[in-house]
Scaffold this active site. Structure first.
Site, mmCIF file in Angstrom:
data_model
loop_
_atom_site.group_PDB
_atom_site.id
_atom_site.type_symbol
_atom_site.label_atom_id
_atom_site.label_comp_id
_atom_site.label_asym_id
_atom_site.label_seq_id
_atom_site.Cartn_x
_atom_site.Cartn_y
_atom_site.Cartn_z
ATOM 1 N N HIS A 68 0.844 -1.203 0.000
ATOM 2 C CA HIS A 68 0.000 0.000 0.000
ATOM 3 C C HIS A 68 0.875 1.247 0.000
ATOM 4 C CE1 HIS A 68 0.717 -0.687 4.312
ATOM 5 N NE2 HIS A 68 0.464 0.582 4.507
ATOM 6 N N HIS A 70 1.498 3.800 2.019
ATOM 7 C CA HIS A 70 2.162 4.466 3.145
ATOM 8 C C HIS A 70 3.674 4.424 2.958
ATOM 9 C CE1 HIS A 70 -1.394 4.226 6.162
ATOM 10 N NE2 HIS A 70 -1.354 5.379 5.532
ATOM 11 N N ASP A 72 6.136 4.073 4.895
ATOM 12 C CA ASP A 72 6.938 3.023 5.524
ATOM 13 C C ASP A 72 6.800 1.704 4.765
ATOM 14 O OD1 ASP A 72 4.304 2.956 6.438
ATOM 15 O OD2 ASP A 72 4.827 1.969 8.314
ATOM 16 N N HIS A 73 6.047 1.719 3.685
ATOM 17 C CA HIS A 73 5.938 0.528 2.835
ATOM 18 C C HIS A 73 6.406 0.779 1.402
ATOM 19 C CE1 HIS A 73 3.746 -2.142 5.658
ATOM 20 N NE2 HIS A 73 3.534 -0.981 6.234
ATOM 21 N N ASP A 178 -0.180 -4.089 5.726
ATOM 22 C CA ASP A 178 -0.974 -3.657 6.876
ATOM 23 C C ASP A 178 -2.427 -3.950 6.557
ATOM 24 O OD1 ASP A 178 1.335 -2.800 7.939
ATOM 25 O OD2 ASP A 178 0.916 -0.653 7.815
ATOM 26 N N GLU A 203 1.612 -8.569 9.573
ATOM 27 C CA GLU A 203 2.026 -7.439 10.395
ATOM 28 C C GLU A 203 1.553 -7.681 11.817
ATOM 29 O OE1 GLU A 203 0.139 -4.046 11.208
ATOM 30 O OE2 GLU A 203 -1.769 -4.418 10.255
ATOM 31 N N HIS A 414 6.794 -6.222 11.463
ATOM 32 C CA HIS A 414 6.137 -4.952 11.698
ATOM 33 C C HIS A 414 5.597 -4.884 13.120
ATOM 34 C CE1 HIS A 414 3.756 -1.369 10.512
ATOM 35 N NE2 HIS A 414 4.621 -1.298 9.549
#
Lengths: 602, 478
Positions: A68, A70, A72-73, A178, A203, A414
């Site tokens: 996705h 975000h 941090d991904h 996530d 996660e 995660h």
């Protein structure tokens, strides 16, 4: 034994910069390529030197999958593809593909333009990187190459978030990214079928958390907004362009509608159009209710929420403004904040995470005096509220997903390593559970089924020998030759194998010598053996052949005398490989000692 | 928006609602049924024409209700007096002075969250499995444990930090339970006590009188481990009651019947003292009221008062007068600095509540009758407890899905009907259980030791609520 290897480069016993390498059936896949928001040194990006010390990553990776948008991904994606070097396919869903470059560009601006960092990727790099992206649809099986296939499932969390199933032959891995197991106002809950993967990589951000109900969160949010409006204050909600902002908009819109409130709600210009555009475009990615009512009314076309103009900030009376960016580091949200900060009637609600160094981060830490550019200081008198609306699965949700997918093994990423022993123990009641740290490899041996083609002749022969066709649920032994040629496996009869491979057939015979004392001549001894066997082995074909041999079924018996001792006779026995395995042999073996006894007594 | 509409449930009377809270209530209701074209809820906050006509206004000519009664549509409206109980039809909002509207034979839709009212804080959690025990293990942590499956979890949960943030509460976003320690039990957990001053908890499975001892774990690990067991003195199918006090090394008082109560040292397993009684009555609870004095309350309503320092025979009180054979009693003693001011409340399965003085267990300080609909099989969840801070307040739960708070100081020595000061119906209202399944029963409740109005409660659907209620304004002089 074949193995699946999983090595986190980021997010192993850690939150931030998710990046996981999976090696399955000879294929190498990178899952997510995120950055750590809390660092601005080497620790910001995953350590790609683990994949290769020098050179490009293309040769070592079959594909990259982004779950996705975000950061941090996906935040390290341009760095990986353009600065380290990767030209292979990058898979992500359509919404992620659309939104990801916007967020990357946004973040690049903060880092380079605001903080003045160099050695960061450029706008052009983001564009070049996005050219390598191959979009994914939900539940569509994409063939990366002849053997590797991937399939995306709905994950909730944010618009376009997906879980991916990676499959090579009968081996498979599911990576959740996530996900959220409870539906919210604009997104549905994560769902996966009973795909029984060898490993479920999940996660575990909220794995040790039991979450407060969404209703209570929302109630508090609305209460705060309402209180502020009632006393004539202005409410600023700094948000990211896309994500939880839409959830809050729908919430406030409904609230205003039902409460018949008159105070205006504004949304940063540009953002409204963009966000609306995306949500209209990706309506299939929202939840069922929104999809159903879409024909009559688009939930993202708000009645009470209007586009903001910078002059409105000075208007008297209460109002609510959603403004970007979410961390108050620049732009409209910061401008409005500066204007409103001095009045204690006003309120700022921070609905998300703020990077260190931003004003958002400072006020969340309780700082009440801010140094602005040009040595000016700003007194923060307005009320600061922090409300987290992030949508992650909690302990219960993780167990729910596990039961849905029924994996053979679990791997948690995660999440913080310390204090997860209990959860690990809980999962290990049913599954093996791994929690590798960054750079550590978890190995899972698999037991893949290997399909083999069998020749029709052999099958027919086996049927004739062993009766009706074998029960498909039960194993059955059969004789044949396994030929491995190129990438195929064939089971054929030995004759056919010989023929195909151009080999000669060899006969295997077993021999045995039995010494006995017998004064008779060789032919006489043989005859005595013959008559004796005839009397002992009833029901067996025993022949005395004219060439001086006795045949018991297919076992050949000859007699020869030794040169030194005429009385010492040697009985020569010979039988083929087939006999060795047949009942005759066993029978014969049982009687062999008797020969000795018989002849010994003569 | 200023007109206040209040309707009353047919069954249970409610307090009037002030305007800001009402907004809250409406809001919660409204948010729930969302944007779908579902039919309007039965209660329409803004009455349309014909409905208002149904209202009957009595012209009382300046007379005032004394005392003020509030009731549902089954009660006649009018001017209430001590002799003729009529529910007041002239209610006005205390903050906006608008008239309170009433609608006959209407009640709030289940989806309506009007019970969210009057809470300072309300946090709603869903455990995987329901718990029958909640016990403080430190200022901010509680222990819960499952009972519904053969293998259960015992969890130590940290309460939301937001609840405890005094300064800058708005900056604290942490509003979730955190599982700080967890472990697995081989059987159900029916009773649980934390031994004060230690990291040790003692449980009982409700099937035998044996106790299980647990090490709750320290900072280095998040695992709760079995640390041993204590053998009970008798074979019992109801399980042992447990009490603990601050002591080093840790000791627990336990027993299933009045004849087998003993104080055991956990580390050595040594029996330190025994309750000396002839009868073997089933216990409903054990409780220390001071460092050495403890109560053993029996299901038949008797209470034994004993001292661990002496071997003298315990003082036995007879059951309160109205207890029949089939009636079951629960009790709780208030924690007071002086033994002499300790009050004991006894609650029966038929709703009798009797408050007595520890020094005179035979005499009645005050009493009241609770309106309980008894489900005979569900009685194991009943619990009654004194507020540790609010003088004279008790909480009652376990008869149904509601936790009720009563103020015993309003009661007198003559029997009267008890009106709850506050009701927490959230477990019923917020339950996700579908119609047709067993009704929700509150399985446990617990007062916060210092925050006067903060309670935790758990229900049979696995929900756990943390709530800090606000005392409703007195309705007295309108």
């Amino acid at each position: 034994m074949p193995e699946i290897k999983v090595t986190p480069l980021g997010a192993g016993q850690d939150v931030g910069r998710s990046c996981i390498l999976v090696s399955i059936g000879g294929k190498n896949i990178m899952l997510d390529c995120g950055m750590h928001m809390g660092y601005n040194d080497d620790r910001r990006f995953p350590d790609f030197s683990y994949v290769t010390q020098n050179g490009r990553l293309t040769d070592f990776l079959d594909c990259v999958i982004i779950s996705h948008f975000h950061l941090d991904h996906c935040g390290a994606l341009p760095y990986m593809s353009e600065m380290v070097g990767y030209d292979g396919p990058i898979y992500m869903t359509h919404p992620t593909k659309a939104i990801c470059p916007i967020l990357l560009e946004d973040f690049r601006k903060i880092t380079v333009d605001k903080k003045g960092e160099t050695n960061f990727f450029t706008s052009q790099m983001i564009k070049d990187c996005m050219k390598k992206v191959v979009p994914l649809n939900l539940h569509q099986t994409v063939q990366v190459d002849d053997e590797l296939e991937i399939k995306a499932y709905y994950a909730g969390h944010v618009l376009g978030a997906a879980m991916v199933q990676i499959k090579v032959g009968s081996e498979s891995v599911v990576y959740t990214g996530d996900y959220n197991m409870t539906p919210d106002r604009h997104l549905g809950a994560a769902w996966i079928d009973k795909c029984r993967p060898d490993i479920l990589i999940s996660e575990s951000t909220y794995a040790t958390t039991i979450r407060d109900s969404k209703r209570c969160r929302e109630r508090d949010f609305l209460k705060k907004v309402h209180e502020s409006i009632e006393r004539g204050g202005k409410v600023l909600i700094p948000v990211f362009a896309l994500g939880r902002a839409q959830e809050l908009c729908i919430l406030l819109e409904t609230f205003w509608e039902r409460m018949n409130l008159k105070a205006p709600i504004y949304f940063s210009t540009g953002l409204t159009e963009k966000a609306n555009h995306y949500y209209k475009l990706f309506i299939t990615w929202t939840n069922q209710k929104i999809r159903k009512t879409f024909v009559q009314r688009n939930m993202f076309e708000f009645k009470h929420i209007k586009a903001f103009d910078r002059s409105y900030a000075d208007n008297p009376g209460p109002m609510v403004v959603f403004a970007t960016p979410g961390m108050l580091h620049a732009g409209q949200s910061l401008q409005i904040f500066k204007k409103w900060a001095g009045n204690e009637k006003n309120m700022v609600i921070m609905p998300g995470y703020c990077v260190q160094g931003t004003i958002g981060h400072k006020i969340l830490n309780g700082q009440r005096k801010l140094e602005m550019e040009g040595r000016a200081t700003l007194d923060v008198k307005l009320q600061v509220e922090y409300m987290s609306f992030s949508a992650h699965a909690d302990a219960k949700g993780i167990m729910q997903l596990i039961r849905m997918a029924e994996p053979r093994n679990m791997l948690l990423v995660h999440g913080e390593a310390a204090k997860m022993e209990f959860l690990k123990g809980k999962i290990e009641q049913e599954f093996n559970c791994y929690m590798p740290a960054n750079g550590e490899t978890a190995m899972v041996t698999t037991n893949p089924s290997v399909p083999v083609d069998m020749s029709l002749n052999l099958l027919k022969r086996e049927m004739a020998l062993g009766g009706p066709l074998p029960d498909p649920k039960k194993p059955r032994t059969m004789h044949g030759t396994l030929i491995m040629k190129e990438n195929s496996l064939k089971l054929v009869s030995s004759e056919q194998a010989l023929k195909e491979l151009g080999l000669n057939e060899h006969q295997l015979r077993f021999t045995c010598r039995v010494q006995l004392q017998d004064p008779h001549s060789d032919p006489d001894t043989l005859h005595r053996v013959y008559t004796h066997l005839k009397s002992v082995l009833k029901g067996y074909t025993i022949q005395h052949l004219p060439d001086g041999t006795v045949m018991v079924e297919s076992i050949v018996i000859k007699v020869s005398s030794s040169a030194e001792d005429v009385n010492a006779k040697v009985l020569l026995l010979s039988w083929s490989y087939q006999v060795q395995q047949s009942p005759t042999y066993l029978f014969f073996r049982r009687f062999r000692p008797r020969f000795g006894i018989f002849f010994g007594n003569v | 928006m200023n007109s206040v509409a209040t309707t009353f449930c047919a069954a249970k009377p409610e307090q009037p609602i002030s305007v800001s809270e009402d907004i809250d209530a409406l809001l919660e209701e409204l948010l729930e049924d969302d944007y779908s074209n579902s039919p309007q809820p039965k209660t329409e906050p803004f009455p349309k024409g014909p409905k208002t006509e149904k209202l009957l206004w009595s012209h009382s000519g300046g007379r005032k209700c004394c005392p003020v009664f509030i009731g549902g549509s089954s009660v006649t409206n009018g001017v209430g007096t001590a002799t003729s109980k009529r529910s007041c039809d002239q209610l006005r909002c205390t903050s906006c002075d608008f008239q309170v509207l009433m609608f006959d034979d209407s009640e709030w839709d289940v989806s309506c969250d009007y019970l969210f009212l009057r809470y300072k804080d309300l946090h709603v959690f869903q455990l995987e499995n329901p718990t029958r025990v909640i016990e403080w293990t430190s200022e901010k942590t509680v222990c819960v444990a499952g009972y519904s499956s053969p293998r259960n979890e015992i969890l130590e949960l940290r309460l939301p930090l937001k609840l405890f943030a005094d300064e800058n509460k708005g900056l604290c976003a942490e509003r979730d339970f955190k599982v700080v320690h967890g472990g697995f039990t081989e059987g159900p957990v029916r009773h649980l006590r934390h031994v004060p001053g230690s990291r040790c908890a003692v449980t009982n499975d409700g099937r035998s009188s044996d106790l299980q001892v647990w090490d709750l774990g320290g900072d280095d690990s998040d695992v709760i481990r079995r640390a041993g067991s204590v053998e009970g003195r008798s074979v019992s199918d109801t399980g042992s009651r447990i009490a603990a006090r601050l002591s080093a090394p840790p000791q627990v008082l336990h027993g299933a019947r009045s004849s087998d109560v003993q104080l055991t040292q956990l580390t050595s397993g040594q029996t330190l003292c025994k309750l000396d009684t002839d009868s073997a009555e089933l216990l409903s609870s054990l409780q220390f009221v001071s460092d050495s004095v403890f109560l053993a309350s029996c299901c038949n309503g008797c209470i034994y008062v004993a001292d661990t320092r002496t071997s003298a025979a315990p003082q036995r009180s007879t059951p309160p007068p109205r207890s029949g054979d089939s009636v079951c009693w629960w009790s709780d003693a208030s924690i007071a600095s002086q033994l002499s001011s300790t009050r004991i409340v006894r609650l029966s399965s038929s709703g009798d509540m009797v408050v007595t003085d520890l020094r005179n267990l035979g005499g009645i300080v005050s009493q009241a009758q609770l309106d309980v609909q008894t489900h005979p099989c569900q009685l194991e969840d009943v619990s009654v407890s004194w507020s540790p801070v609010l003088d004279g307040c008790i909480a009652v739960s376990g008869f149904d899905g509601v936790v009720q708070i009563y103020n015993t100081r309003l009661w007198r020595t003559e029997l009267q009907d008890a009106q709850p000061l506050f009701q927490h119906c959230g477990h019923m209202v917020l339950s996700e259980q579908t119609a047709g399944s067993a009704p929700i029963v509150v399985t446990s409740h617990l007062w916060h030791p210092e925050r006067p109005r903060m309670l935790l409660s758990a229900a049979s659907d696995g929900s756990v609520h943390v709530w800090d209620w606000v005392e409703p304004e007195t309705t007295g002089d309108l």
